[in-house]
Design an enzyme around this catalytic site. Structure first.
Site, PDB file in Angstrom:
ATOM      1  CG  HIS A 121      -1.927  -1.120   1.152  1.00 55.87           C
ATOM      2  ND1 HIS A 121      -2.474  -1.554   2.197  1.00 55.87           N
ATOM      3  CD2 HIS A 121      -2.357  -1.734   0.268  1.00 55.87           C
ATOM      4  CE1 HIS A 121      -3.394  -2.667   2.046  1.00 55.87           C
ATOM      5  NE2 HIS A 121      -3.259  -2.885   0.688  1.00 55.87           N
ATOM      6  CB  THR A 199      -3.863  -7.563   8.714  1.00 52.68           C
ATOM      7  OG1 THR A 199      -4.781  -6.792   7.659  1.00 52.68           O
ATOM      8  CG2 THR A 199      -3.713  -9.152   8.624  1.00 52.68           C
ATOM      9  CD  GLN A 226      -9.845  -6.920  19.508  1.00 55.10           C
ATOM     10  OE1 GLN A 226     -11.092  -7.549  19.643  1.00 55.10           O
ATOM     11  NE2 GLN A 226      -9.100  -6.445  20.707  1.00 55.10           N
TER      12      GLN A 226
HETATM   13  C1  BV8 Z   1      -7.996  -2.307  -5.670  1.00 50.17           C
HETATM   14  C2  BV8 Z   1      -2.661   3.180   2.347  1.00 50.17           C
HETATM   15  C3  BV8 Z   1      -8.629  -2.543  -7.715  1.00 50.17           C
HETATM   16  C4  BV8 Z   1      -3.349   4.267   2.530  1.00 50.17           C
HETATM   17  C5  BV8 Z   1      -4.397   1.408   2.356  1.00 50.17           C
HETATM   18  C6  BV8 Z   1     -15.912  -4.311  -1.437  1.00 50.17           C
HETATM   19  C7  BV8 Z   1     -15.412  -5.686  -1.128  1.00 50.17           C
HETATM   20  C8  BV8 Z   1     -14.018  -6.108  -1.197  1.00 50.17           C
HETATM   21  C9  BV8 Z   1     -13.087  -5.112  -1.684  1.00 50.17           C
HETATM   22  C10 BV8 Z   1     -13.562  -3.993  -1.904  1.00 50.17           C
HETATM   23  C11 BV8 Z   1     -14.864  -3.775  -1.964  1.00 50.17           C
HETATM   24  N1  BV8 Z   1     -14.868  -2.228  -2.363  1.00 50.17           N
HETATM   25  C12 BV8 Z   1     -13.802  -1.920  -2.997  1.00 50.17           C
HETATM   26  C13 BV8 Z   1     -12.745  -2.894  -2.341  1.00 50.17           C
HETATM   27  C14 BV8 Z   1     -11.417  -2.866  -2.666  1.00 50.17           C
HETATM   28  C15 BV8 Z   1     -10.791  -2.075  -1.841  1.00 50.17           C
HETATM   29  C16 BV8 Z   1     -10.872  -2.660  -0.303  1.00 50.17           C
HETATM   30  O1  BV8 Z   1     -10.578  -3.623   0.033  1.00 50.17           O
HETATM   31  N2  BV8 Z   1     -11.732  -2.110   0.586  1.00 50.17           N
HETATM   32  C17 BV8 Z   1     -12.199  -2.596   1.603  1.00 50.17           C
HETATM   33  C18 BV8 Z   1     -12.054  -1.222   2.750  1.00 50.17           C
HETATM   34  C19 BV8 Z   1     -13.601  -3.478   1.729  1.00 50.17           C
HETATM   35  N3  BV8 Z   1      -9.296  -2.172  -2.072  1.00 50.17           N
HETATM   36  C20 BV8 Z   1      -8.716  -1.184  -2.790  1.00 50.17           C
HETATM   37  O2  BV8 Z   1      -9.357  -0.318  -3.255  1.00 50.17           O
HETATM   38  C21 BV8 Z   1      -7.228  -1.604  -3.093  1.00 50.17           C
HETATM   39  N4  BV8 Z   1      -7.128  -1.540  -4.657  1.00 50.17           N
HETATM   40  O3  BV8 Z   1      -8.659  -3.108  -5.053  1.00 50.17           O
HETATM   41  O4  BV8 Z   1      -7.619  -1.670  -6.693  1.00 50.17           O
HETATM   42  C22 BV8 Z   1      -8.102  -1.902  -8.878  1.00 50.17           C
HETATM   43  C23 BV8 Z   1      -7.340  -2.594  -9.969  1.00 50.17           C
HETATM   44  C24 BV8 Z   1      -7.246  -2.157 -11.178  1.00 50.17           C
HETATM   45  C25 BV8 Z   1      -7.352  -0.823 -11.457  1.00 50.17           C
HETATM   46  C26 BV8 Z   1      -8.040   0.137 -10.484  1.00 50.17           C
HETATM   47  C27 BV8 Z   1      -8.153  -0.391  -9.187  1.00 50.17           C
HETATM   48  C28 BV8 Z   1      -6.396  -0.797  -2.641  1.00 50.17           C
HETATM   49  C29 BV8 Z   1      -6.359  -0.923  -1.069  1.00 50.17           C
HETATM   50  C30 BV8 Z   1      -5.257  -0.218  -0.398  1.00 50.17           C
HETATM   51  C31 BV8 Z   1      -5.792   1.135   0.504  1.00 50.17           C
HETATM   52  N5  BV8 Z   1      -4.711   1.804   0.941  1.00 50.17           N
HETATM   53  N6  BV8 Z   1      -3.406   1.908   2.942  1.00 50.17           N
HETATM   54  C32 BV8 Z   1      -2.923   5.028   4.104  1.00 50.17           C
HETATM   55  O5  BV8 Z   1      -2.645   4.116   4.852  1.00 50.17           O
HETATM   56  O6  BV8 Z   1      -3.711   5.944   4.363  1.00 50.17           O
HETATM   57  S1  BV8 Z   1      -4.962   0.337   3.359  1.00 50.17           S
HETATM   58  C33 BV8 Z   1      -5.023   0.452   4.830  1.00 50.17           C
HETATM   59  O7  BV8 Z   1      -5.910  -0.550   5.493  1.00 50.17           O
HETATM   60  C34 BV8 Z   1      -3.694   0.320   5.658  1.00 50.17           C
HETATM   61  O8  BV8 Z   1      -2.766   0.275   4.611  1.00 50.17           O
HETATM   62  C35 BV8 Z   1      -3.847  -0.766   6.465  1.00 50.17           C
HETATM   63  O9  BV8 Z   1      -2.851  -1.427   6.451  1.00 50.17           O
HETATM   64  C36 BV8 Z   1      -4.875  -1.509   5.568  1.00 50.17           C
HETATM   65  C37 BV8 Z   1      -5.590  -2.644   6.323  1.00 50.17           C
HETATM   66  O10 BV8 Z   1      -5.811  -2.511   7.720  1.00 50.17           O
HETATM   67  P1  BV8 Z   1      -4.946  -3.140   8.646  1.00 50.17           P
HETATM   68  O11 BV8 Z   1      -3.440  -3.222   8.603  1.00 50.17           O
HETATM   69  O12 BV8 Z   1      -5.647  -4.413   8.680  1.00 50.17           O
HETATM   70  O13 BV8 Z   1      -5.118  -2.314  10.010  1.00 50.17           O
HETATM   71  P2  BV8 Z   1      -6.574  -2.338  10.707  1.00 50.17           P
HETATM   72  O14 BV8 Z   1      -6.451  -1.073  11.605  1.00 50.17           O
HETATM   73  O15 BV8 Z   1      -7.700  -2.663   9.815  1.00 50.17           O
HETATM   74  O16 BV8 Z   1      -6.356  -3.572  11.699  1.00 50.17           O
HETATM   75  C38 BV8 Z   1      -5.335  -3.666  12.703  1.00 50.17           C
HETATM   76  C39 BV8 Z   1      -5.521  -5.003  13.283  1.00 50.17           C
HETATM   77  O17 BV8 Z   1      -4.341  -4.884  14.273  1.00 50.17           O
HETATM   78  C40 BV8 Z   1      -6.558  -5.337  13.934  1.00 50.17           C
HETATM   79  O18 BV8 Z   1      -7.138  -6.601  13.651  1.00 50.17           O
HETATM   80  C41 BV8 Z   1      -6.289  -5.518  15.570  1.00 50.17           C
HETATM   81  O19 BV8 Z   1      -6.843  -6.477  16.289  1.00 50.17           O
HETATM   82  C42 BV8 Z   1      -4.819  -5.765  15.455  1.00 50.17           C
HETATM   83  N7  BV8 Z   1      -3.914  -5.194  16.429  1.00 50.17           N
HETATM   84  C43 BV8 Z   1      -3.816  -4.226  17.266  1.00 50.17           C
HETATM   85  N8  BV8 Z   1      -3.139  -4.184  17.955  1.00 50.17           N
HETATM   86  C44 BV8 Z   1      -2.034  -5.410  17.882  1.00 50.17           C
HETATM   87  C45 BV8 Z   1      -2.712  -5.884  16.784  1.00 50.17           C
HETATM   88  N9  BV8 Z   1      -2.100  -7.048  16.170  1.00 50.17           N
HETATM   89  C46 BV8 Z   1      -0.949  -7.455  16.658  1.00 50.17           C
HETATM   90  N10 BV8 Z   1      -0.372  -6.864  17.582  1.00 50.17           N
HETATM   91  C47 BV8 Z   1      -0.817  -5.626  18.188  1.00 50.17           C
HETATM   92  N11 BV8 Z   1      -0.307  -4.947  19.130  1.00 50.17           N
END
Ligand code: BV8
Ligand code: ZN
Length: 251
Positions: A121, A199, A226
């Protein structure tokens, strides 16, 4: 299977694996003090949804707001340090063929001494021109005085074409970098063990990687305090944090 503690057999499988993939999300950096992605909107930005602000539409609508958010996050990451989880992964890579695939835009794996094979990302430290796409050479010293977030900051202009410089992150709706995705998919399909750490498994296509590793017959261990969307799909889901688990899993 949900684990409270890995048993000796699992530890032996993980520690003796030749080809290991560490697939990390925002939770990997949580114990360094970096808010997870879903918590990254605090203070000035808490009224925004990250999946709304991390989009080309938000950038078109208000580049100064988006640029200020990323500059603040980049400045904040510079003030924290890699945690014991990052350090354990770096150490592990000295003893096994270890591929790091991260969704994170911070540089904490690198600052722990790791080489990251795929930043799926993008990166907070790779701003580029929104017009010609060239990398923007900005001085990181600009973060030193940034102790308070500003709600808006006018993005700098590209020295080559004059267009606005944008954050180096991949936004929702944007494709992942081809080379990063190819490396990540190939490593997931050819590993013996994948450690999925910190993640929520909701962002695609990144969240597909553990499923590909499972289909290829790998042992996939999730490390997360979680339950997540991936917990039922992997071989083991260890309710632990990155700092609790990674030093124990690494050799
Ligand atoms: C694409 C950069 C196609 C920006 C990020 C409907 C269904 C399925 C998919 C989609 C949909 N609608 C749209 C989509 C596609 C979309 C998507 O997946 N949307 C989601 C919201 C449903 N994806 C995209 O758009 C991707 N591109 O599909 O392109 C395409 C192809 C050709 C031409 C055009 C288009 C692009 C996605 C990239 C987005 N950018 N980041 C920024 O950072 O500002 S993603 C962003 O979320 C971060 O990078 C982050 O890493 C990522 C995922 O989040 P997590 O890392 O999981 O973090 P989160 O906070 O969610 O969770 C933290 C976890 O850690 C928790 O579980 C917690 O319990 C745990 N935790 C907490 N403390 C600890 C711990 N674990 C261990 N130790 C600890 N101490
Ligand atoms: Zn340009």
């Amino acid at each position: 299977m949900t684990l409270i503690e890995p048993d000796a057999a699992l530890l032996d499988t993980v520690r003796s694996a030749e080809r290991v993939v560490v697939f990390s999300g925002a939770g990997m950096s949580a114990e360094s003090g970096v808010p997870t992605f879903r918590d990254a909107l605090t203070g000035l930005w808490e009224r925004f949804d990250p999946t709304e602000l991390a989009t080309p539409e938000a950038w078109e609508r208000d580049p100064a707001l988006v640029w200020a958010w990323y500059e603040w996050r980049a400045a904040m990451v510079r003030r924290v340090a890699p945690n014991a989880g990052h350090l354990a992964v770096a150490e592990w890579a000295r003893a096994a063929e270890l591929t790091i695939v991260t969704q994170n835009v911070d540089d904490l794996h690198e600052r722990a001494g790791s080489r990251v094979s795929a930043h799926l990302h993008g990166s907070l430290y790779a701003p580029r021109c929104s017009g010609c796409g060239r990398p923007a050479e900005l001085d990181d010293a600009r973060f030193d005085g940034m102790t308070e977030p500003a709600e808006r900051m006018t993005p700098p202009r590209c020295v080559h074409c004059g267009a606005a410089v944008r954050p180096g992150a991949v936004w929702f709706g944007e494709p992942l970098p081809d080379d990063a995705w190819a490396t990540a998919a190939d490593s997931a399909e050819n590993c013996d063990v994948m450690i999925v750490v910190g993640t929520s498994g909701v962002v695609y296509p990144a969240a597909e990687l553990p499923l590909r590793a499972m289909r290829a017959g790998a042992t996939v261990v999730e490390v997360n305090p979680q339950r997540t969307d991936l917990s039922d799909a992997v071989t083991h889901s260890w309710r632990a944090t990155a700092v609790e688990a990674l030093p124990a899993l690494a050799r």
